[in-house]
Design an enzyme around this catalytic site. Structure first.
Site, PDB file in Angstrom:
ATOM      1  N   ASP A 221      70.823 -15.108  83.326  1.00  0.00           N
ATOM      2  CA  ASP A 221      70.233 -14.191  84.287  1.00  0.00           C
ATOM      3  C   ASP A 221      69.332 -14.947  85.263  1.00  0.00           C
ATOM      4  OD1 ASP A 221      69.551 -11.322  85.046  1.00  0.00           O
ATOM      5  OD2 ASP A 221      67.556 -12.128  84.611  1.00  0.00           O
ATOM      6  N   GLU A 248      74.261 -15.984  87.332  1.00  0.00           N
ATOM      7  CA  GLU A 248      74.178 -14.911  88.314  1.00  0.00           C
ATOM      8  C   GLU A 248      73.498 -15.453  89.564  1.00  0.00           C
ATOM      9  OE1 GLU A 248      71.771 -10.698  88.725  1.00  0.00           O
ATOM     10  OE2 GLU A 248      70.876 -12.484  87.847  1.00  0.00           O
TER      11      GLU A 248
END
Length: 470
Positions: A221, A248
């Site tokens: 993340d 991401e």
């Protein structure tokens, strides 16, 4: 309508496109069980496996508090798994159950920052006095959730973080990677971790402990906010061995796009890891938009508008798009989203991810993606995807409205974004098919059978067809 005469005039164009066959790749489908309880995933394990999923991405396995979905991305402690979606024992049961069905478990991991708890304390000692006291009061339970370390002491202090300050320039790499993600109204933001040797060692132990439990992949993340140096220090060759790592990095396009050039390309080049294919998603959105052309989906990677086949995690929706005001403009209407799923599950290249939530944005979207994982058309698209694995992709025809391609001799995909139907005449001598075999559309049930040089395929308006050899 595209009649036989029109086809013959344009055949040279489509045949030249067909000469480029995309290399085939094994790319099993990931279910993003967004914000699901671990016990729920275990209970639905047989259903998930029967639907054709081969991987399941689960909520961040760490210590966090609060029922809001975003609270899962605010770590209080990496040394144990305990939060409203589950604990270590429940995750281990989930992994064991899914593994027994041939389904791998991926973990969402948060390495950039720790929880914003400035509202209740000023220090950066994590997990902090309150949590340490809770650990002590529930020691037997807490110790059973431990991944590593000494839970009687803090594991981070103020020296383990970058200096405070909020990101104000989102196109300044230094700001994005060394400053904090903040909200408005004087919010001091998520404390941003430094890559000193202690922090790196703790993060390495965390990932190795998850690997030891049987985790086979890591979604990193907010990796856009980490330096490549930090990423490469944490993800050693030993940790990466046998696992799929992807990050991401949200961009609004591919090559030539400023965000891509500043963040995604350097991440891909500098770490060797994979990523969400936001360039391809931008190409899909453009192609399906009013005035857009399906031509752009013939081979977007050739123009830097899709990631390399072995680096890409492809999608039609991610959790960040509906849950963040700044990204909601990227939500496709339901018909276009279905066409986008047919494209990513029909094409060769990339690892498709299917998002399924519990109505976290119901006030805005209803329960559009609740139980999405088991929607009939999605399951049938996955069946097509799994059946055509290992078969190359060959484009047969396209124009502004439609794209038609085959997957070896095993299947054919047609997508028509426009209102009017398209009739396309296929030269079976130019494109190899298995004769006298039924090719049945997994979405609508119609079929074709090749028994002569020319045969016609019809693509109804605003629809997809995915014919699979039976």
């Amino acid at each position: 309508m595209l009649n036989l005469t029109t086809f013959r005039r344009q055949a040279w164009l489509w045949l030249s496109a067909a000469a480029a066959v995309v290399p085939s790749a094994q790319a099993d489908v990931i279910l993003h069980a967004f914000n699901w309880n671990y016990t729920e995933i275990t209970a639905k394990a047989n259903e998930i496996a029967a639907a054709g999923y081969k991987k399941v991405l689960v909520a961040p396995p760490l210590k966090s508090s609060g029922n809001e979905w975003w609270a899962r991305y605010q770590p209080q402690d990496l040394r144990l798994i305990d939060h409203p979606r589950g604990n270590k024992q429940q995750l281990q049961t989930l992994i064991t159950t899914l593994s027994g069905l041939g389904v791998e478990v991926y973990a969402d991991v948060v390495l950039n920052h720790m929880a914003n708890e400035s509202w209740k304390r000023s220090d950066l000692n994590y997990p902090g006095t309150e949590q340490l006291n809770n650990y002590s009061a529930n020691w037997t339970y807490v110790n059973n959730q431990k991944l590593f370390g000494d839970l009687s002491q803090n594991f981070l202090s103020g020296s383990d973080f970058h200096a405070p300050g909020c990101i104000s320039n989102w196109l300044d790499v230094g700001h994005v990677q060394y400053y904090r993600l903040c909200g408005g109204g004087g919010d001091t933001g998520l404390p941003d971790l430094d890559n000193n040797s202690w922090v790196v060692s703790q993060q390495q132990q965390y990932l190795q402990a998850l690997k030891n439990m049987g985790v086979k992949g890591f979604r990193v993340d907010a990796v856009k906010h980490m330096t490549n140096t930090h990423i490469n220090q944490v993800f050693t060759s030993g940790i990466k061995s046998g696992v799929h790592v992807f990050g991401e990095v949200i961009t609004s396009g591919g090559a030539g796009n400023q965000e891509y050039e500043l963040f995604l390309k350097p991440y891909l080049d500098g770490t060797g890891q994979g990523a969400y294919d936001f360039p391809l998603f931008a190409s899909i959105r453009s192609a399906l938009s009013y005035g857009g052309s399906m031509n752009s989906l013939v081979d977007p990677g050739a123009y830097g508008q899709a990631l390399a086949w072995n680096k890409a995690v492809t999608f039609a929706i991610t959790h960040d798009i509906p849950t963040n005001d700044g990204f909601r403009y990227q939500i496709l209407n339901s018909t276009d989203e279905a066409l986008a799923h047919a494209y990513i599950l029909g094409r060769d290249g990339g690892m498709p991810m299917i998002y399924s939530d519990h109505g976290e944005t119901a006030a805005l979207d209803g329960y559009r993606w609740q139980d999405f994982y088991k929607r009939a058309d999605i399951k049938n698209m996955i069946r097509f995807h799994n059946a055509t694995q290992g078969n190359g992709m060959q484009v047969m025809g396209y124009n502004d409205c439609f794209l038609l391609f085959k997957r070896g001799k095993k299947g054919v995909v047609g997508i028509n974004k426009c209102d009017q139907p398209v009739d396309f005449w296929v030269d079976s001598y130019a494109y190899e098919f298995n004769w006298y075999k039924n090719y049945v559309d997994v979405l609508a049930g119609n079929s074709f059978n090749v028994s002569s040089q020319w045969f016609k395929l019809t693509l109804p308006g605003r629809s997809a067809r995915m014919w699979l050899e039976q």
